[in-house]
Scaffold this motif. Structure first.
Motif, PDB file in Angstrom:
ATOM      1  N   LYS A  19       8.210  -8.569  19.478  1.00 53.33           N
ATOM      2  CA  LYS A  19       9.008  -9.546  18.741  1.00 53.33           C
ATOM      3  C   LYS A  19       8.842  -9.381  17.226  1.00 53.33           C
ATOM      4  N   THR A  20       7.695  -8.893  16.811  1.00 58.78           N
ATOM      5  CA  THR A  20       7.401  -8.717  15.393  1.00 58.78           C
ATOM      6  C   THR A  20       7.915  -7.377  14.870  1.00 58.78           C
ATOM      7  N   GLY A  21       8.532  -6.576  15.740  1.00 61.11           N
ATOM      8  CA  GLY A  21       9.131  -5.319  15.297  1.00 61.11           C
ATOM      9  C   GLY A  21       8.346  -4.071  15.630  1.00 61.11           C
ATOM     10  N   PHE A  22       7.244  -4.200  16.329  1.00 61.50           N
ATOM     11  CA  PHE A  22       6.490  -3.033  16.753  1.00 61.50           C
ATOM     12  C   PHE A  22       7.180  -2.430  17.974  1.00 61.50           C
ATOM     13  N   ILE A  23       7.197  -1.109  18.022  1.00 64.90           N
ATOM     14  CA  ILE A  23       7.869  -0.390  19.099  1.00 64.90           C
ATOM     15  C   ILE A  23       6.816   0.305  19.953  1.00 64.90           C
ATOM     16  N   LYS A  24       6.913   0.097  21.265  1.00 69.65           N
ATOM     17  CA  LYS A  24       5.968   0.754  22.178  1.00 69.65           C
ATOM     18  C   LYS A  24       6.253   2.251  22.173  1.00 69.65           C
ATOM     19  N   ARG A  25       5.223   3.018  21.917  1.00 66.60           N
ATOM     20  CA  ARG A  25       5.368   4.463  21.856  1.00 66.60           C
ATOM     21  C   ARG A  25       4.943   5.084  23.172  1.00 66.60           C
ATOM     22  N   GLN A  26       5.517   6.224  23.455  1.00 65.01           N
ATOM     23  CA  GLN A  26       5.135   6.979  24.641  1.00 65.01           C
ATOM     24  C   GLN A  26       4.123   8.032  24.200  1.00 65.01           C
ATOM     25  N   THR A  27       2.877   7.665  24.241  1.00 63.17           N
ATOM     26  CA  THR A  27       1.829   8.569  23.796  1.00 63.17           C
ATOM     27  C   THR A  27       0.597   8.353  24.652  1.00 63.17           C
TER      28      THR A  27
ATOM     29  N   TYR B 179       0.826  -1.200   0.000  1.00 62.70           N
ATOM     30  CA  TYR B 179       0.000   0.000   0.000  1.00 62.70           C
ATOM     31  C   TYR B 179       0.868   1.261   0.000  1.00 62.70           C
ATOM     32  N   GLY B 180       2.078   1.138   0.504  1.00 62.40           N
ATOM     33  CA  GLY B 180       2.989   2.276   0.573  1.00 62.40           C
ATOM     34  C   GLY B 180       2.908   3.053   1.868  1.00 62.40           C
ATOM     35  N   ALA B 181       2.410   2.411   2.912  1.00 60.63           N
ATOM     36  CA  ALA B 181       2.272   3.083   4.209  1.00 60.63           C
ATOM     37  C   ALA B 181       3.632   3.415   4.803  1.00 60.63           C
ATOM     38  N   ARG B 182       3.687   4.541   5.479  1.00 59.75           N
ATOM     39  CA  ARG B 182       4.907   4.942   6.185  1.00 59.75           C
ATOM     40  C   ARG B 182       5.093   4.114   7.451  1.00 59.75           C
ATOM     41  N   TYR B 183       3.981   3.722   8.062  1.00 58.92           N
ATOM     42  CA  TYR B 183       4.049   2.949   9.298  1.00 58.92           C
ATOM     43  C   TYR B 183       2.710   2.280   9.564  1.00 58.92           C
ATOM     44  N   ILE B 184       2.737   1.374  10.547  1.00 56.55           N
ATOM     45  CA  ILE B 184       1.527   0.712  11.024  1.00 56.55           C
ATOM     46  C   ILE B 184       1.431   0.969  12.519  1.00 56.55           C
ATOM     47  N   ASP B 185       0.268   1.352  12.966  1.00 57.15           N
ATOM     48  CA  ASP B 185       0.014   1.517  14.395  1.00 57.15           C
ATOM     49  C   ASP B 185      -0.902   0.400  14.873  1.00 57.15           C
ATOM     50  N   LEU B 186      -0.790   0.079  16.140  1.00 61.55           N
ATOM     51  CA  LEU B 186      -1.751  -0.792  16.801  1.00 61.55           C
ATOM     52  C   LEU B 186      -1.716  -0.475  18.271  1.00 61.55           C
ATOM     53  N   THR B 187      -2.792  -0.799  18.955  1.00 60.12           N
ATOM     54  CA  THR B 187      -2.829  -0.649  20.403  1.00 60.12           C
ATOM     55  C   THR B 187      -3.192  -1.992  21.017  1.00 60.12           C
ATOM     56  N   SER B 188      -2.787  -2.166  22.255  1.00 55.87           N
ATOM     57  CA  SER B 188      -3.094  -3.401  22.966  1.00 55.87           C
ATOM     58  C   SER B 188      -3.166  -3.095  24.450  1.00 55.87           C
ATOM     59  N   ARG B 189      -4.144  -3.686  25.095  1.00 54.88           N
ATOM     60  CA  ARG B 189      -4.260  -3.485  26.542  1.00 54.88           C
ATOM     61  C   ARG B 189      -3.050  -4.103  27.244  1.00 54.88           C
ATOM     62  N   SER B 190      -2.602  -3.469  28.301  1.00 54.71           N
ATOM     63  CA  SER B 190      -1.400  -3.916  29.005  1.00 54.71           C
ATOM     64  C   SER B 190      -1.545  -5.308  29.611  1.00 54.71           C
ATOM     65  N   GLU B 191      -2.775  -5.725  29.958  1.00 55.38           N
ATOM     66  CA  GLU B 191      -2.945  -7.059  30.552  1.00 55.38           C
ATOM     67  C   GLU B 191      -2.810  -8.183  29.525  1.00 55.38           C
ATOM     68  N   ARG B 192      -2.769  -7.852  28.258  1.00 49.69           N
ATOM     69  CA  ARG B 192      -2.574  -8.862  27.209  1.00 49.69           C
ATOM     70  C   ARG B 192      -1.064  -9.069  27.016  1.00 49.69           C
ATOM     71  N   VAL B 193      -0.442  -9.650  28.013  1.00 55.00           N
ATOM     72  CA  VAL B 193       1.010  -9.783  28.078  1.00 55.00           C
ATOM     73  C   VAL B 193       1.573 -10.536  26.860  1.00 55.00           C
ATOM     74  N   ALA B 194       1.008 -11.682  26.543  1.00 46.96           N
ATOM     75  CA  ALA B 194       1.525 -12.476  25.415  1.00 46.96           C
ATOM     76  C   ALA B 194       1.404 -11.703  24.107  1.00 46.96           C
ATOM     77  N   ALA B 195       0.285 -11.024  23.916  1.00 48.23           N
ATOM     78  CA  ALA B 195       0.090 -10.242  22.694  1.00 48.23           C
ATOM     79  C   ALA B 195       1.118  -9.119  22.610  1.00 48.23           C
ATOM     80  N   ASN B 196       1.341  -8.421  23.717  1.00 52.41           N
ATOM     81  CA  ASN B 196       2.310  -7.331  23.720  1.00 52.41           C
ATOM     82  C   ASN B 196       3.718  -7.836  23.432  1.00 52.41           C
ATOM     83  N   GLU B 197       4.067  -8.980  23.962  1.00 54.71           N
ATOM     84  CA  GLU B 197       5.384  -9.565  23.675  1.00 54.71           C
ATOM     85  C   GLU B 197       5.502  -9.923  22.201  1.00 54.71           C
ATOM     86  N   LEU B 198       4.446 -10.477  21.645  1.00 52.96           N
ATOM     87  CA  LEU B 198       4.454 -10.819  20.215  1.00 52.96           C
ATOM     88  C   LEU B 198       4.637  -9.570  19.368  1.00 52.96           C
TER      89      LEU B 198
END
Length: 152
Positions: free
Chosen positions: A131-139, A109-128
């Motif tokens: 691991k997949t290259g997503f960086i936690k942002r301070q926002t 598609y030519g996107a500059r980036y992909i965003d996603l959010t995840s609740r903090s209690e979803r520990v396994a999802a956040n680790e994944l």
């Protein structure tokens, strides 16, 4: 390991609508039941792509992911929403395959980036995600409730 395949949704059946409604209920207790005409409208909407994962051993969907891609004044971007893997299918690499498909599509598609959010209690999802290259942002993420429950 089972054979996992991910498909970008292009057609809808009543059975698929029921299966995806069941998956959504695992993500959110307040999710409304999907209706076939609504799902058809979504998949015919250019900005929205729905990826569905299957474990070839079972005909029902094992997981799903919604990808929204838009062109804004600041450029093209994509947002991942509704990442769900059914409870009985977890820890098989299905979420990784869904994310990979979304990333490949977003690059095309030519996107500059992909965003996603995840609740903090979803520990396994956040680790994944890390691991997949997503960086936690301070926002700060803000939400304004407009309807208590959206009936689609």
């Amino acid at each position: 390991m089972q054979n996992i395949r991910v498909e970008r949704l292009s057609s809808v059946t009543e059975t698929l609508v029921s299966d995806l409604t069941n998956l959504l209920s695992e993500l959110s207790e307040t999710a409304s039941d999907l209706e076939i005409h609504v799902l058809k409208g979504i998949i015919n909407s250019e900005p929205v792509q729905i990826f569905v994962a299957y474990d070839d051993a079972i005909p029902a969907p094992a997981g799903m992911l919604t990808l929204v891609c838009v062109t804004l004044l600041s450029g093209k971007k994509c947002i991942i929403e509704d990442v769900i893997v059914g409870t009985r299918f977890r820890r098989r690499g299905i979420a990784s395959e869904l994310l990979h498909s979304a990333i490949v599509y977003s690059r095309t598609y030519g996107a500059r980036y992909i965003d996603l959010t995840s609740r903090s209690e979803r520990v396994a999802a956040n680790e994944l995600y890390k691991k997949t290259g997503f960086i936690k942002r301070q926002t700060n993420v803000y939400r304004r409730i407009l309807l208590e429950k959206l009936d689609l």
